[in-house]
Design a protein around this motif. Structure first.
Motif, short mmCIF file in Angstrom:
data_model
loop_
_atom_site.label_atom_id
_atom_site.label_comp_id
_atom_site.label_asym_id
_atom_site.label_seq_id
_atom_site.Cartn_x
_atom_site.Cartn_y
_atom_site.Cartn_z
N GLU A 129 35.97 -40.98 20.16
CA GLU A 129 36.35 -42.15 19.02
C GLU A 129 36.94 -43.39 19.87
OE1 GLU A 129 38.92 -43.72 15.42
OE2 GLU A 129 39.20 -41.82 16.32
N THR B 173 37.07 -47.89 20.41
CA THR B 173 37.00 -49.42 20.11
C THR B 173 36.68 -50.25 21.45
OG1 THR B 173 38.34 -51.16 18.79
CG2 THR B 173 39.60 -50.05 20.43
N ASN C 157 35.21 -51.27 15.79
CA ASN C 157 36.22 -50.50 15.13
C ASN C 157 37.69 -51.23 15.28
OD1 ASN C 157 37.97 -48.58 14.28
ND2 ASN C 157 37.17 -46.96 15.33
N ARG D 53 41.25 -49.50 14.64
CA ARG D 53 41.64 -48.91 16.12
C ARG D 53 42.18 -50.15 17.09
NH1 ARG D 53 41.81 -43.87 19.03
NH2 ARG D 53 41.97 -44.43 21.08
N THR E 101 45.49 -50.79 16.71
CA THR E 101 46.47 -49.87 16.96
C THR E 101 47.26 -49.72 18.11
OG1 THR E 101 45.05 -48.62 15.13
CG2 THR E 101 46.84 -47.14 16.61
N THR F 270 47.91 -52.84 21.34
CA THR F 270 46.64 -52.82 21.10
C THR F 270 45.63 -53.44 21.73
OG1 THR F 270 46.81 -55.09 19.66
CG2 THR F 270 47.96 -53.24 18.71
N SER G 107 48.87 -39.57 20.80
CA SER G 107 47.52 -39.96 20.74
C SER G 107 46.73 -40.07 22.16
CB SER G 107 47.57 -41.03 20.10
OG SER G 107 47.83 -40.85 18.64
#
Length: 255
Positions: free
Chosen positions: A32, A34, A49, A52, A55, A156, A208
């Motif tokens: 996954e 971005t 995305n 994301r 994030t 981000t 993550s």
């Protein structure tokens, strides 16, 4: 329209949307991710995305971009040929097991080289630099040699773009020499059609895991900034960071 597949052009406060071929690029990836791509004046932006992209994730070795600026202005390195002397410790990445220059340390993302810089800079100066650069936040106490890898310092994808633009405009609190040295070692590709300046990163021992590829492209139409991150947990997937970025730039007609 798929909300993850959007081209946004801001002109005189009007918003226009147009689909671009990013969905196929990311749908074929096992991780996954971005990407944000934006031109110099912000009039054109591609985002995949958006959730994301908003994030905050560990900056990993993309921190070597500002850390190089800090190292130059703290007189810890003088240029691309400054030497880091290897102490004989054997690392899993064989390219690290030797003396390295600043340029080669940046290219192979040598952690011990930049940890050596961190020890000499110190926690208090880092807090001052991070605040002055508006580059995330640091707590009062943190691991001096791992804060960019352990999830303490996060950005981000949009914040990466913002930082890269301020870097490009020399709007950060560093000397002209620091900007020159950094641009020299950030150059990855120099072709007839474009010049690519970039840095990869991978934080794997965090909640993550994330792999980054950030930087900018200079071509005959101007300058384009990009920030890609992927949920990469296996080193075998690291090639996807640059591959997806380059495919997206091609899809957007930038390269």
């Amino acid at each position: 329209m798929n909300k993850l597949l959007v081209f946004i052009c801001f002109i005189s406060m009007n918003v226009f949307s147009k689909e671009v071929d990013l969905e196929n690029i990311f749908s074929s990836s096992p991780a996954e991710g971005t990407i944000v791509i934006e031109n110099l004046d912000g009039s054109t932006r591609y985002v995949y995305n958006e959730t994301r992209a908003n994030t905050q994730l560990a900056v990993a070795s993309t921190f070597k971009i500002p850390n190089t600026l800090i190292a130059v202005d703290e007189n810890l390195v003088s240029g691309k040929f400054s030497i880091f002397e290897w102490d004989g410790t054997e690392y899993d990445i064989k390219e690290w097991n030797q003396d390295l220059t600043l340029a080669s340390a940046f290219r192979v993302s040598c952690v011990w080289c930049y940890q050596d810089i961190a020890k000499k800079v110190g926690a208090e100066k880092y807090k001052d630099y991070i605040k002055a650069m508006n580059y995330g936040t640091l707590p009062d106490k943190f691991d001096l040699q791992n804060f960019w890898l352990d999830g303490t310092l996060k950005l981000t994808a949009f914040e990466q773009i913002n930082f890269l633009k301020r870097l490009y405009h020399h709007e950060l609190p560093f000397s002209p020499k620091a900007f020159i040295v950094l641009k020299d070692i950030m150059l990855v590709e120099n072709t007839e059609n474009y010049s690519l300046f970039a840095k990869s990163g991978w934080a794997r021992r965090v909640e993550s895991p994330v792999g980054w590829y950030v930087g900018y492209i200079e071509n005959n139409t101007g300058t384009w900034f990009f920030a890609t991150n992927l949920a990469v947990e296996d080193s075998k997937q690291l090639y996807l960071r640059k591959q997806i970025t380059m495919n997206a730039l091609k899809s957007a007609g930038i390269i």
